[in-house]
Design a protein around this motif. Structure first.
Motif, short mmCIF file in Angstrom:
data_model
loop_
_atom_site.label_atom_id
_atom_site.label_comp_id
_atom_site.label_asym_id
_atom_site.label_seq_id
_atom_site.Cartn_x
_atom_site.Cartn_y
_atom_site.Cartn_z
N ALA A 17 0.86 -1.14 0.05
CA ALA A 17 -0.06 -0.03 -0.10
C ALA A 17 0.85 1.17 -0.19
O ALA A 17 1.87 1.33 0.48
N ARG A 18 0.27 2.34 -0.56
CA ARG A 18 1.08 3.65 -0.59
C ARG A 18 0.21 4.54 -0.21
O ARG A 18 -1.04 4.53 -0.42
N SER A 19 0.70 5.85 0.15
CA SER A 19 0.18 6.92 0.72
C SER A 19 0.02 7.98 -0.61
O SER A 19 1.17 8.26 -1.22
N ARG A 20 -0.85 8.63 -0.65
CA ARG A 20 -1.03 9.65 -1.75
C ARG A 20 -0.27 10.96 -1.51
O ARG A 20 0.06 11.74 -2.16
N LEU A 21 0.20 11.15 -0.03
CA LEU A 21 0.77 12.26 0.30
C LEU A 21 2.24 12.15 0.40
O LEU A 21 2.96 13.23 0.54
N LEU A 22 2.82 10.88 0.16
CA LEU A 22 4.37 10.74 0.44
C LEU A 22 4.96 10.86 -0.93
O LEU A 22 4.63 9.75 -1.74
N PRO A 23 5.61 11.90 -1.29
CA PRO A 23 6.52 11.86 -2.75
C PRO A 23 7.60 10.98 -2.64
O PRO A 23 8.03 10.35 -3.77
N ALA A 24 8.17 10.49 -1.66
CA ALA A 24 9.32 9.65 -1.58
C ALA A 24 9.20 7.95 -1.65
O ALA A 24 8.08 7.72 -1.58
N PRO A 25 10.11 7.37 -2.25
CA PRO A 25 9.93 5.94 -2.62
C PRO A 25 9.47 5.19 -1.32
O PRO A 25 10.37 5.49 -0.11
N HIS A 26 8.08 4.59 -1.18
CA HIS A 26 7.89 3.98 0.06
C HIS A 26 6.71 2.87 -0.06
O HIS A 26 6.44 2.87 -1.29
N GLY A 27 6.46 2.20 0.92
CA GLY A 27 5.14 1.25 0.86
C GLY A 27 5.16 0.52 2.17
O GLY A 27 6.04 0.39 2.92
N PHE A 28 3.80 0.13 2.48
CA PHE A 28 3.50 -0.38 3.54
C PHE A 28 3.04 -1.75 3.07
O PHE A 28 2.32 -2.41 2.46
N LEU A 29 4.23 -2.84 3.39
CA LEU A 29 4.07 -4.11 2.69
C LEU A 29 3.34 -4.79 3.74
O LEU A 29 3.20 -4.74 5.07
N GLY A 30 3.11 -6.05 3.29
CA GLY A 30 2.20 -7.06 4.17
C GLY A 30 2.64 -8.28 4.10
O GLY A 30 3.83 -8.50 4.05
N ARG A 31 1.97 -9.53 4.21
CA ARG A 31 2.52 -10.92 4.13
C ARG A 31 2.71 -11.60 2.60
O ARG A 31 3.13 -12.50 2.48
N GLU A 32 2.11 -10.76 1.76
CA GLU A 32 1.96 -11.42 0.28
C GLU A 32 3.40 -11.27 -0.40
O GLU A 32 4.12 -10.35 -0.32
N GLY A 33 3.77 -12.30 -1.10
CA GLY A 33 5.12 -12.23 -1.86
C GLY A 33 6.26 -12.88 -1.24
O GLY A 33 7.27 -12.85 -1.95
N GLY A 34 6.20 -13.43 -0.15
CA GLY A 34 7.26 -14.17 0.62
C GLY A 34 7.39 -15.48 0.31
O GLY A 34 6.60 -16.24 -0.40
N VAL A 35 8.60 -16.03 1.19
CA VAL A 35 8.90 -17.39 0.82
C VAL A 35 8.90 -18.25 2.20
O VAL A 35 8.98 -19.48 2.08
N SER A 36 8.29 -17.47 3.28
CA SER A 36 8.18 -18.20 4.52
C SER A 36 7.00 -19.26 4.27
O SER A 36 6.08 -19.16 3.80
N GLY A 37 6.89 -20.22 5.44
CA GLY A 37 5.99 -21.27 5.31
C GLY A 37 5.43 -21.27 6.70
O GLY A 37 5.94 -20.75 7.78
N GLY A 38 4.39 -22.11 6.85
CA GLY A 38 3.58 -22.43 8.18
C GLY A 38 2.94 -21.13 8.76
O GLY A 38 2.46 -20.51 7.94
N ILE A 39 3.05 -20.71 10.00
CA ILE A 39 2.58 -19.62 10.75
C ILE A 39 3.10 -18.37 10.41
O ILE A 39 2.38 -17.34 10.26
N TYR A 40 4.20 -18.54 9.51
CA TYR A 40 4.88 -17.20 8.94
C TYR A 40 4.54 -16.99 7.56
O TYR A 40 5.37 -16.31 6.79
N ALA A 41 3.84 -17.93 6.83
CA ALA A 41 3.37 -17.78 5.37
C ALA A 41 3.55 -16.75 4.83
O ALA A 41 2.66 -15.74 5.31
N GLY A 42 4.42 -16.32 3.79
CA GLY A 42 4.31 -15.20 3.21
C GLY A 42 5.80 -14.53 3.47
O GLY A 42 6.81 -15.12 3.55
N LEU A 43 5.58 -13.03 3.53
CA LEU A 43 6.78 -12.13 3.63
C LEU A 43 7.03 -11.87 5.04
O LEU A 43 7.02 -10.77 5.21
N ASN A 44 7.24 -12.89 5.84
CA ASN A 44 7.83 -12.54 7.14
C ASN A 44 9.21 -11.86 7.22
O ASN A 44 10.33 -12.66 6.64
N VAL A 45 9.43 -10.80 7.61
CA VAL A 45 10.77 -10.00 7.87
C VAL A 45 11.45 -9.93 9.26
O VAL A 45 12.28 -9.21 9.45
#
Length: 252
Positions: A5-33
C-alpha cells in the motif's frame, strides 16, 4: 512485484508491505521479515531482499531492534542487522538508504519533507505512541533541516478499533496522560471492556504536533489475515509465534 500500500501524500519511494509475496511457510507463510521471529533465518533474509526490491531496488535497508520506546536513530549509513540499535524510529537525509519499521498490529508511520530531503519511519505501538515516538521523530527530522509544517505523514496498516479490545487499566493510562484521550475508546461488547482506536490516536498526536498533512490508510491487520500478520490474532489462536510485516521509506 511485492504488493504494498502507498500513501497519496508521500512523494518519496515508500510502501506499507504485508505478508504477500514471500517465501516463509507455516504460521509465517508469506513475507515475514522479522529477524526476531523463530522463522527460518534464510527465508527471513530472502523476504527482506524481496521487500527492498519491491520498493527501492539497490537501496540499503536499515531496521532497528524495536523496544516500544520513543527513541529515534539518525541514520547516516548502513547498519548491519546484528548491531541494530534499540529504538523505535529512524530518520535520514541520505539517499540510498531505506528506513524500515516492523509491525504486527502496531502502527507504522512514514514521514517525508520533500523540500528538505528528509524522511522518517516510526513504530508506534500503544506504548511508544503514548510516550511520544511520533513527536520525537518530528524533532529528529527538524534537526536535519525539515520543517514540521511541510512534513507529510502516513499511518499504515494496524489493528483497528473493532479488533482492539482493552481493559480498564489500559484506558486509565491514557486518561491520566490526557483526560481527552477517552474519546479514542468506545464501549466494548463485554462489561468492563473498551475498544481502542490506535490509528485515530496516532493521527491525533501527529496533528497536535503540527503536522498539517496526515494520511490514515484504515487497514486492519487483525481482520485481514490474507494480507497481514497480527500478533493479537496469533495470541488468540494460541500460536507460538507470529510474522512481522515491514513499512519502508527512502530518498530517491
Amino acid at each position: 512485484m511485492i504488493p504494498h500500500a502507498r500513501s497519496r501524500l508521500l512523494p518519496a519511494p515508500h510502501g506499507f508491505l504485508g505478508r504477500e509475496g514471500g517465501v516463509s511457510g507455516g504460521i509465517y507463510a508469506g513475507l515475514n521479515v522479522g529477524l526476531g521471529s523463530a522463522d527460518d533465518l534464510g527465508a527471513v533474509r530472502e523476504n527482506r531482499v524481496r521487500a527492498v526490491a519491491g520498493v527501492a531496488p539497490g537501496a540499503a535497508l536499515v531496521t532497528l531492534h524495536q523496544v516500544h520506546s520513543a527513541d529515534v536513530v539518525t541514520v547516516t549509513g548502513p547498519i548491519p542487522d546484528d548491531v541494530r540499535p534499540p529504538a523505535d524510529a529512524l530518520v535520514t537525509d541520505r539517499p540510498g538508504l531505506l528506513l524500515g519499521v516492523l509491525t504486527a498490529d502496531c502502527a507504522p508511520v512514514l514521514f517525508a519533507d520533500e523540500a528538505a530531503g528528509v524522511v522518517g519511519a516510526a513504530h508506534a505501538g500503544w506504548g511508544g505512541a503514548l510516550k511520544g515516538v511520533t513527536d520525537a521523530t518530528l524533532t529528529a527530522m527538524e534537526a536535519l533541516g525539515a520543517d514540521r509544517g511541510r512534513i507529510a505523514a502516513a499511518v499504515g496498516p494496524c489493528i483497528a478499533r473493532a479488533s482492539y479490545e482493552v481493559g480498564e487499566e489500559f484506558v486509565r493510562r491514557f486518561a491520566e496522560d490526557d483526560a481527552e484521550n477517552e474519546r479514542f475508546f468506545a464501549d466494548g461488547v463485554r462489561p468492563g471492556r473498551w475498544q481502542f482506536d490506535l490509528e485515530a490516536y496516532v493521527v491525533h498526536r501527529l496533528a497536535s504536533a503540527g503536522v498539517g498533512r496526515v494520511d490514515a490508510l484504515g487497514l486492519d491487520t487483525y481482520a485481514d489475515e490474507r494480507r497481514y500478520f497480527s500478533f493479537r490474532r496469533a495470541t488468540h489462536r494460541g500460536e507460538p509465534d507470529y510474522g512481522r510485516q515491514i513499512s519502508l521509506i527512502g530518498l530517491p
